[in-house]
Design a protein around this motif. Structure first.
Motif, PDB file in Angstrom:
ATOM      1  N   LEU A   1      -7.534   2.309  -8.768  1.00 23.55           N
ATOM      2  CA  LEU A   1      -7.615   3.546  -7.999  1.00 23.55           C
ATOM      3  C   LEU A   1      -8.479   4.598  -8.683  1.00 23.55           C
ATOM      4  O   LEU A   1      -8.640   5.707  -8.163  1.00 23.55           O
TER       5      LEU A   1
ATOM      6  N   LYS B   1       0.174   3.344  -3.113  1.00 20.49           N
ATOM      7  CA  LYS B   1      -1.223   3.785  -3.132  1.00 20.49           C
ATOM      8  C   LYS B   1      -1.428   4.955  -2.172  1.00 20.49           C
ATOM      9  O   LYS B   1      -2.161   5.898  -2.479  1.00 20.49           O
TER      10      LYS B   1
ATOM     11  N   ASN C   1       0.787  -1.241   0.000  1.00 22.12           N
ATOM     12  CA  ASN C   1       0.000   0.000   0.000  1.00 22.12           C
ATOM     13  C   ASN C   1       0.815   1.285   0.000  1.00 22.12           C
ATOM     14  O   ASN C   1       0.226   2.373  -0.082  1.00 22.12           O
TER      15      ASN C   1
END
Length: 216
Positions: free
Chosen positions: A172, A142, A139
């Motif tokens: 996303l 992100k 992550n």
């Protein structure tokens, strides 16, 4: 035979971005650079960034510390540190030069004082041209994109160019648009009198999550 190819400079690179093209190399060891103008362009709508429940949970946990323009060179190194990369020495040096001029920027993601992810790109007017990102923990990239998208939207940017669409970006909220649509959006964005500014205080994870939910 005389070579009339102009030297690759930061000024030429900025001119290329304004014209809708960007540079790449075949590999890290290939000294040549070529220009790319895709028929379909990847963009990340600034009002369409998708923060999943798992990503929101990761952001709220507070495991990551975010900075901006604090370790630009290290972010580019992180992006180039993979088996296959289009970042050769010439491209690396060009973006470092753009950063020193104030035209290229990075968001860094830290965990326990260790750089674990980041994203970098070029800002011109109201357009941000995302170049590359990396992550060494789940992550991290992100999270970098979530904060970058929030920063661009809150600063008045109108275009976040991702060049190509990947599965990672599509998850996303990124999408592809035809070249002419992209170039129309680019012309509008370039006309905006906006300067990329490093915030004195980063927004909280909850603020980023809430603003994303309100706009997507």
């Amino acid at each position: 035979m005389r070579d009339d190819t102009p030297p690759l400079t930061p000024e030429l690179l900025l001119q290329a971005y304004r014209s809708g093209v960007f540079p790449m190399s075949e590999s890290r060891d290939d000294p040549d650079v070529f220009w790319v103008r895709p028929r379909l362009r990847g963009v990340l709508p600034l009002d369409g960034f998708h923060i999943s429940r798992s990503l929101a949970k990761s952001m709220r946990r507070g495991d990551f510390v975010l900075t901006m323009d604090a370790a630009f060179t290290d972010v580019v190194k992180g992006c180039a540190a993979r088996d296959e990369t289009w970042i050769n020495d010439a491209i690396f040096d060009l973006y470092v030069a753009l950063h020193l001029r104030g035209d290229a920027h990075s968001i860094e993601v830290w965990q326990a004082d260790r750089l674990v992810g980041g994203v970098y790109g070029v800002a011109i007017g109201g357009a941000f041209f995302g170049e590359s990102m990396f992550s060494t923990v789940t992550n991290a990239s992100k999270v970098a994109l979530a904060y970058l998208t929030d920063h661009l939207r809150e600063s008045g940017f109108t275009l976040f160019d991702t060049q190509f669409l990947t599965d990672h970006l599509a998850s996303l909220g990124a999408l592809e648009i035809p070249r002419q649509q992209y170039e129309n959006a680019l012309a509008h964005a370039l006309a905006q009198p906006i300067r990329f500014q490093v915030p004195q205080v980063f927004p909280s994870a909850q603020d980023v999550i809430q603003r994303s939910a309100q706009t997507s």
